[in-house]
Design an enzyme around this catalytic site. Structure first.
Site, PDB file in Angstrom:
ATOM      1  N   ASP A 194       0.822  -1.204   0.000  1.00  0.00           N
ATOM      2  CA  ASP A 194       0.000   0.000   0.000  1.00  0.00           C
ATOM      3  C   ASP A 194       0.861   1.262   0.000  1.00  0.00           C
ATOM      4  O   ASP A 194       1.992   1.253   0.473  1.00  0.00           O
ATOM      5  CB  ASP A 194      -0.911  -0.012   1.234  1.00  0.00           C
ATOM      6  CG  ASP A 194      -2.044   0.981   1.124  1.00  0.00           C
ATOM      7  OD1 ASP A 194      -2.375   1.400  -0.002  1.00  0.00           O
ATOM      8  OD2 ASP A 194      -2.603   1.351   2.169  1.00  0.00           O
ATOM      9  N   GLY A 195       0.289   2.341  -0.526  1.00  0.00           N
ATOM     10  CA  GLY A 195       0.932   3.650  -0.430  1.00  0.00           C
ATOM     11  C   GLY A 195       1.491   4.196  -1.726  1.00  0.00           C
ATOM     12  O   GLY A 195       2.164   5.235  -1.723  1.00  0.00           O
ATOM     13  N   ASN A 230     -11.214  -1.447  -6.336  1.00  0.00           N
ATOM     14  CA  ASN A 230     -10.263  -0.479  -6.874  1.00  0.00           C
ATOM     15  C   ASN A 230     -10.638  -0.009  -8.278  1.00  0.00           C
ATOM     16  O   ASN A 230     -10.221   1.068  -8.715  1.00  0.00           O
ATOM     17  CB  ASN A 230      -8.852  -1.067  -6.919  1.00  0.00           C
ATOM     18  CG  ASN A 230      -8.249  -1.311  -5.559  1.00  0.00           C
ATOM     19  OD1 ASN A 230      -7.423  -2.205  -5.396  1.00  0.00           O
ATOM     20  ND2 ASN A 230      -8.646  -0.545  -4.548  1.00  0.00           N
TER      21      ASN A 230
END
Length: 211
Positions: free
Chosen positions: A12-13, A60
Site C-alpha cells: 500500500d501507499g 479499486n
C-alpha cells in the site's frame, strides 16, 4: 528462527508516495515494481515457500480511468518480472470482468518458470465476495475446497506497507489465523530491513492456531 511458510504482501501507499514526490497519483504504481522483485528474492533467501501479492481489487476499479489503466499495467509488468525468477506463478481474480488484464489470462492456472520454485500468487481484480461465491455453485463441498482461491494455502504472516491497519478483503479464509505486521513506510520506499524486521517479529509471536 521460525520462518513463515506463506507470507501475504499488501503493497500500500503508491498513490500517497507519488503525491509526496510531486507526481500524479497514477505514476506511483510503476515505482512499486522493483520492491516486489526484491521481496521475492529476499523471501527465497529465507526459504519462504509461498508469497501472495495484493495487486488490485474489484473495488479499486471504481477509481479514475488513469489510475485503473496504470495499476492494471503495473500488475502485468509485475507478473513479467516474476516470470524471470524461479517461481510457480498463479494469477487469481475475476476474469469475467473487463477490469481483468487480458495479458494475464494464460496464467490463471499455476505455471512454472525457470524450473519452478517459490509459489507466487498475484491477486488481480480480486474480490472476497467473488472468491466465496463459488461455494454456491458447488454444493456439498467444504468452504476451503470450493473457493476460487483453493490453490492458495493458509497465510502465516501478512505484511502491510503504508501504515494502514486493515486487511481490505485480503483472502479472508486463508488469513483467518494470520499474524499481521504493519510497516509505516510506503511501499515504493521498501527496504530489505522491512522484511527482516517482520520475520523477527513473527518469530516472537505465540502461534497456536486456536489450540
Amino acid at each position: 528462527m521460525r520462518i513463515p511458510k506463506h507470507v501475504g504482501i499488501i503493497p500500500d501507499g503508491n498513490r500517497r508516495w507519488a503525491k509526496g514526490n510531486g507526481l500524479k497519483k497514477e505514476q506511483g504504481y510503476d515505482h512499486g515494481l522493483t520492491p516486489g522483485v526484491k521481496v521475492l528474492q529476499q523471501a527465497q533467501a529465507y526459504g519462504i515457500e509461498e508469497l501472495t501479492f495484493y495487486g488490485f481489487t474489484v473495488d479499486n476499479c471504481k477509481r479514475p480511468k488513469e489510475q485503473l489503466t496504470a495499476f492494471k499495467q503495473a500488475c502485468v509488468e509485475a507478473a513479467k518480472l516474476m516470470m524471470k525468477e524461479k517461481v510457480s506463478l498463479l494469477i487469481l481474480g475475476n476474469t469475467k470482468s473487463k477490469c481483468f488484464p487480458e495479458e494475464l489470462l494464460d496464467f490463471t492456472k499455476r505455471t512454472n518458470f525457470n524450473g519452478g520454485g517459490t509459489k507466487v500468487n498475484i491477486l488481480v481484480n480480486y474480490g472476497w465476495e467473488w472468491d466465496l461465491s463459488k461455494k454456491s455453485e458447488e454444493a456439498n463441498k467444504s468452504i476451503r475446497s470450493s473457493l476460487y482461491s483453493s490453490d492458495i494455502s493458509r497465510i502465516d504472516l501478512i505484511i502491510r506497507w503504508g501504515n494502514m491497519n486493515r486487511l481490505s478483503g485480503f483472502l479472508p479464509i486463508q488469513s483467518v489465523y494470520s499474524d499481521i505486521y504493519v510497516v509505516k513506510e510506503l511501499w515504493p520506499d521498501f527496504k530489505t530491513e522491512h522484511l527482516e524486521e517482520a520475520i523477527r517479529w513473527y518469530d516472537k509471536q505465540d502461534v497456536t492456531l486456536g489450540g
